[in-house]
Write a protein that holds these residues in place. Structure first.
Motif, PDB file in Angstrom:
ATOM      1  N   GLU A 144     -57.692-124.381  64.599  1.00  0.00           N
ATOM      2  CA  GLU A 144     -58.872-123.986  63.836  1.00  0.00           C
ATOM      3  C   GLU A 144     -58.524-123.817  62.365  1.00  0.00           C
ATOM      4  OE1 GLU A 144     -59.440-119.288  64.223  1.00  0.00           O
ATOM      5  OE2 GLU A 144     -59.420-120.290  66.152  1.00  0.00           O
ATOM      6  N   ALA A 145     -59.543-123.799  61.531  1.00  0.00           N
ATOM      7  CA  ALA A 145     -59.358-123.629  60.094  1.00  0.00           C
ATOM      8  C   ALA A 145     -58.568-122.362  59.815  1.00  0.00           C
ATOM      9  CB  ALA A 145     -60.718-123.554  59.404  1.00  0.00           C
ATOM     10  N   GLY A 146     -57.638-122.434  58.853  1.00  0.00           N
ATOM     11  CA  GLY A 146     -56.813-121.280  58.520  1.00  0.00           C
ATOM     12  C   GLY A 146     -55.553-121.168  59.354  1.00  0.00           C
ATOM     13  N   HIS A 154     -53.502-121.839  52.610  1.00  0.00           N
ATOM     14  CA  HIS A 154     -54.705-122.175  53.367  1.00  0.00           C
ATOM     15  C   HIS A 154     -54.459-123.408  54.226  1.00  0.00           C
ATOM     16  CE1 HIS A 154     -56.008-125.819  51.113  1.00  0.00           C
ATOM     17  NE2 HIS A 154     -55.233-125.287  50.197  1.00  0.00           N
ATOM     18  N   SER A 212     -57.045-126.445  55.740  1.00  0.00           N
ATOM     19  CA  SER A 212     -58.404-126.978  55.736  1.00  0.00           C
ATOM     20  C   SER A 212     -58.954-127.133  57.137  1.00  0.00           C
ATOM     21  CB  SER A 212     -58.401-128.341  55.032  1.00  0.00           C
ATOM     22  OG  SER A 212     -59.645-128.967  55.160  1.00  0.00           O
ATOM     23  N   SER A 213     -60.268-127.024  57.247  1.00  0.00           N
ATOM     24  CA  SER A 213     -60.912-127.216  58.545  1.00  0.00           C
ATOM     25  C   SER A 213     -61.254-128.682  58.794  1.00  0.00           C
ATOM     26  CB  SER A 213     -62.193-126.371  58.614  1.00  0.00           C
ATOM     27  OG  SER A 213     -63.073-126.759  57.592  1.00  0.00           O
ATOM     28  N   SER A 238     -59.298-120.883  55.091  1.00  0.00           N
ATOM     29  CA  SER A 238     -59.506-122.323  55.222  1.00  0.00           C
ATOM     30  C   SER A 238     -59.570-122.984  53.848  1.00  0.00           C
ATOM     31  CB  SER A 238     -60.788-122.616  56.006  1.00  0.00           C
ATOM     32  OG  SER A 238     -61.901-122.044  55.354  1.00  0.00           O
TER      33      SER A 238
END
Length: 145
Positions: free
Chosen positions: A40-42, A64, A66-67, A89
């Motif tokens: 998942e994002a993050g 970070h 990205s998603s 994210s």
């Protein structure tokens, strides 16, 4: 950490999930299919053949993932941006009138206010720009002269 690709039958050789993904199952009607699911994002994972979402580690503050893609690593926030919490994210930009040259900044406090005589017109500035001849900024934090 394996899944059946579209070109292989479920009883033949299986492929390993690439980094940034882990094997999981998807139930559609009564059919259970092994697939690769993205972190998942993050979060990011450098593990090839991962079998669990637990291999997806949360990005630390200042970084970070990205998603939009299956992240294989967390990326440091570029100058002019920051991330104050883990699991971001994306990084937040310094506001107009402030700038930061710090890569991997973990706090909005790294965005310093432009001094009088300088400005930062856009968000995410990496430095303040001096006012040109004939213009001025008599207060700090200016977004224009």
């Amino acid at each position: 950490g394996e899944y059946a690709s579209a070109s292989t039958a479920a009883t033949s050789c299986l492929d390993q999930c690439p980094a940034g993904k882990y094997s999981g199952t998807v139930v559609r009607w009564v059919t259970v299919t092994a697939v690769c699911l993205e972190c998942e994002a993050g979060k990011a994972s450098s593990t090839v053949g991962a079998t669990s979402e637990s291999t997806c580690t949360t990005c630390e503050a200042g970084k970070h993932a990205s998603s939009s893609t299956a992240a294989t690593s967390c990326t440091s926030c570029v100058a002019g941006t920051y991330s104050g919490t883990g699991g971001a994210s994306s990084c937040l930009e310094c506001e107009a009138g402030k700038a930061s040259g710090v890569v991997g900044a973990t706090s909005e406090s790294t965005c310093t206010t432009c001094e009088a005589g300088k400005y930062a017109s856009a968000t995410g500035a990496t430095s303040c720009t001096s006012c040109v001849a004939g213009t001025y900024s008599d207060t700090g934090g200016a977004s224009s002269c």
